[in-house]
Scaffold this motif. Structure first.
Motif, PDB file in Angstrom:
ATOM      1  N   ARG A 131      -8.133 -38.332  26.523  1.00 32.17           N
ATOM      2  CA  ARG A 131      -6.884 -37.999  27.058  1.00 32.17           C
ATOM      3  C   ARG A 131      -6.843 -36.176  26.059  1.00 32.17           C
ATOM      4  NH1 ARG A 131      -1.585 -39.233  28.701  1.00 32.17           N
ATOM      5  NH2 ARG A 131      -0.570 -37.322  27.453  1.00 32.17           N
ATOM      6  N   ASP A 132      -7.277 -36.941  24.574  1.00 26.91           N
ATOM      7  CA  ASP A 132      -7.451 -35.630  23.757  1.00 26.91           C
ATOM      8  C   ASP A 132      -7.981 -33.744  23.948  1.00 26.91           C
ATOM      9  OD1 ASP A 132      -6.077 -37.455  21.789  1.00 26.91           O
ATOM     10  OD2 ASP A 132      -8.059 -37.371  21.016  1.00 26.91           O
ATOM     11  N   ARG A 133      -8.785 -34.496  24.754  1.00 26.71           N
ATOM     12  CA  ARG A 133      -9.673 -33.121  25.394  1.00 26.71           C
ATOM     13  C   ARG A 133      -8.249 -32.330  26.787  1.00 26.71           C
ATOM     14  NH1 ARG A 133     -14.476 -32.289  29.304  1.00 26.71           N
ATOM     15  NH2 ARG A 133     -14.452 -30.355  30.260  1.00 26.71           N
ATOM     16  N   VAL A 134      -7.902 -33.253  27.282  1.00 28.52           N
ATOM     17  CA  VAL A 134      -6.875 -33.128  28.641  1.00 28.52           C
ATOM     18  C   VAL A 134      -5.730 -32.570  27.443  1.00 28.52           C
ATOM     19  CG1 VAL A 134      -5.325 -33.889  29.865  1.00 28.52           C
ATOM     20  CG2 VAL A 134      -7.923 -34.107  30.106  1.00 28.52           C
ATOM     21  N   ASP A 135      -4.834 -33.128  26.347  1.00 24.37           N
ATOM     22  CA  ASP A 135      -3.933 -32.566  26.087  1.00 24.37           C
ATOM     23  C   ASP A 135      -4.537 -30.671  25.508  1.00 24.37           C
ATOM     24  OD1 ASP A 135      -2.410 -34.500  26.724  1.00 24.37           O
ATOM     25  OD2 ASP A 135      -2.848 -35.441  24.912  1.00 24.37           O
ATOM     26  N   GLN A 136      -5.543 -30.785  24.876  1.00 25.59           N
ATOM     27  CA  GLN A 136      -5.169 -29.853  24.078  1.00 25.59           C
ATOM     28  C   GLN A 136      -5.774 -29.210  24.644  1.00 25.59           C
ATOM     29  OE1 GLN A 136      -8.985 -29.969  21.945  1.00 25.59           O
ATOM     30  NE2 GLN A 136      -8.123 -31.157  20.069  1.00 25.59           N
ATOM     31  N   LEU A 137      -6.655 -29.035  26.638  1.00 20.45           N
ATOM     32  CA  LEU A 137      -6.485 -27.263  27.288  1.00 20.45           C
ATOM     33  C   LEU A 137      -5.464 -27.420  28.060  1.00 20.45           C
ATOM     34  CD1 LEU A 137      -9.805 -28.810  29.117  1.00 20.45           C
ATOM     35  CD2 LEU A 137      -9.536 -26.691  27.791  1.00 20.45           C
ATOM     36  N   MET A 138      -4.325 -28.870  28.303  1.00 19.86           N
ATOM     37  CA  MET A 138      -3.002 -28.802  28.873  1.00 19.86           C
ATOM     38  C   MET A 138      -1.739 -27.522  27.433  1.00 19.86           C
ATOM     39  SD  MET A 138      -0.522 -28.711  30.747  1.00 19.86           S
ATOM     40  CE  MET A 138      -0.476 -30.327  31.177  1.00 19.86           C
ATOM     41  N   GLN A 139      -2.414 -27.441  26.028  1.00 23.03           N
ATOM     42  CA  GLN A 139      -1.447 -26.985  24.688  1.00 23.03           C
ATOM     43  C   GLN A 139      -2.025 -25.132  24.510  1.00 23.03           C
ATOM     44  OE1 GLN A 139      -2.064 -28.341  21.184  1.00 23.03           O
ATOM     45  NE2 GLN A 139      -0.376 -26.992  20.429  1.00 23.03           N
ATOM     46  N   LEU A 140      -3.419 -25.196  25.190  1.00 22.82           N
ATOM     47  CA  LEU A 140      -4.055 -24.154  25.132  1.00 22.82           C
ATOM     48  C   LEU A 140      -3.533 -22.931  26.300  1.00 22.82           C
ATOM     49  CD1 LEU A 140      -5.918 -21.882  24.124  1.00 22.82           C
ATOM     50  CD2 LEU A 140      -7.145 -22.849  25.265  1.00 22.82           C
ATOM     51  N   ALA A 141      -3.191 -23.800  27.619  1.00 26.47           N
ATOM     52  CA  ALA A 141      -3.048 -23.213  29.087  1.00 26.47           C
ATOM     53  C   ALA A 141      -1.610 -22.513  29.036  1.00 26.47           C
ATOM     54  CB  ALA A 141      -3.491 -23.701  29.763  1.00 26.47           C
ATOM     55  N   SER A 142      -0.666 -23.294  28.320  1.00 23.79           N
ATOM     56  CA  SER A 142       0.798 -23.122  28.266  1.00 23.79           C
ATOM     57  C   SER A 142       1.088 -21.977  27.293  1.00 23.79           C
ATOM     58  CB  SER A 142       1.892 -24.356  27.270  1.00 23.79           C
ATOM     59  OG  SER A 142       1.972 -25.545  28.298  1.00 23.79           O
ATOM     60  N   SER A 143       0.402 -22.323  25.930  1.00 22.46           N
ATOM     61  CA  SER A 143       0.278 -20.741  24.786  1.00 22.46           C
ATOM     62  C   SER A 143       0.001 -19.729  25.265  1.00 22.46           C
ATOM     63  CB  SER A 143      -0.434 -21.908  23.518  1.00 22.46           C
ATOM     64  OG  SER A 143      -1.451 -21.096  23.365  1.00 22.46           O
ATOM     65  N   GLN A 144      -0.944 -19.423  25.656  1.00 23.16           N
ATOM     66  CA  GLN A 144      -1.560 -18.782  26.515  1.00 23.16           C
ATOM     67  C   GLN A 144      -0.636 -17.847  27.116  1.00 23.16           C
ATOM     68  OE1 GLN A 144      -4.202 -16.605  25.151  1.00 23.16           O
ATOM     69  NE2 GLN A 144      -3.915 -17.880  23.112  1.00 23.16           N
ATOM     70  N   LEU A 145      -0.221 -18.743  28.324  1.00 19.84           N
ATOM     71  CA  LEU A 145       0.980 -18.244  29.215  1.00 19.84           C
ATOM     72  C   LEU A 145       1.892 -18.418  28.427  1.00 19.84           C
ATOM     73  CD1 LEU A 145       1.312 -17.771  32.469  1.00 19.84           C
ATOM     74  CD2 LEU A 145       2.284 -20.444  32.313  1.00 19.84           C
ATOM     75  N   GLY A 146       2.524 -18.589  27.292  1.00 16.91           N
ATOM     76  CA  GLY A 146       3.929 -18.522  27.040  1.00 16.91           C
ATOM     77  C   GLY A 146       3.824 -16.783  26.034  1.00 16.91           C
ATOM     78  N   LYS A 147       2.505 -16.335  26.635  1.00 20.54           N
ATOM     79  CA  LYS A 147       2.448 -14.988  25.355  1.00 20.54           C
ATOM     80  C   LYS A 147       2.162 -13.775  26.685  1.00 20.54           C
ATOM     81  CE  LYS A 147      -0.242 -16.973  21.657  1.00 20.54           C
ATOM     82  NZ  LYS A 147      -1.614 -17.196  21.406  1.00 20.54           N
ATOM     83  N   LEU A 148       1.979 -14.003  27.659  1.00 19.51           N
ATOM     84  CA  LEU A 148       2.061 -13.407  28.649  1.00 19.51           C
ATOM     85  C   LEU A 148       3.248 -12.407  28.823  1.00 19.51           C
ATOM     86  CD1 LEU A 148      -0.162 -14.678  31.109  1.00 19.51           C
ATOM     87  CD2 LEU A 148      -1.132 -13.120  29.305  1.00 19.51           C
TER      88      LEU A 148
END
Length: 148
Positions: A131-148
């Motif tokens: 679950r922690d890995r999934v949460d970290q990946l979700m946060q990373l993808a969301s933050s990178q998407l937000g930077k575009l």
């Protein structure tokens, strides 16, 4: 039994939705879930890992196990995020190869990973200790998407 059917239906519908957002190429040199996952494990190149995991999910059948499928989806999401961010997985003594992608490609990739991870979060029993890995990946993808 009904819960398993629901989970399988949920995951199968998710694969169809993810396929609509990005191009999926099924590799020709693997012909089962296990052989595609093994080939994914044997390469360092993220684009190839993604392609083999796409193939694994294409060939998946219930006898391969739902949890194995979930782990393949999590791994594929991670490699999609890394690849969209410019990482290639190529390793060398003197070079760390990075690439840049167009904004549309990055958006599609991050959205695909977020979609995958969102569906995985709906099956907490199958995620287990990841679950922690999934949460970290979700946060990373969301933050990178937000930077575009």
């Amino acid at each position: 039994m009904l819960q398993k059917i629901f989970v399988i239906g949920l995951i199968l519908s998710w694969i169809h939705c993810a396929a609509a957002e990005r191009t999926i190429t099924i590799p020709t040199n693997c012909d089962s879930f296990k052989s595609c996952v093994q080939k994914s494990t044997n390469t360092d190149i993220y684009r190839n890992k993604i392609r083999y995991l796409d193939g694994a999910l294409h060939f998946w059948k219930p006898s391969d196990g739902e949890q194995a499928k979930v782990f393949a989806i999590i791994d594929r999401s991670e490699y999609i995020i890394l690849e969209a961010g410019g990482e290639t997985g190529y390793k060398g003594d003197e070079i760390n190869l990075k690439v840049s992608h167009k904004k549309d490609y990055k958006q599609t990739s991050y959205k695909s990973a977020i979609s995958d991870l969102t569906e995985i979060l709906k099956t907490p029993k199958l995620i287990g200790k990841h679950r922690d890995r999934v949460d970290q990946l979700m946060q990373l993808a969301s933050s990178q998407l937000g930077k575009l």
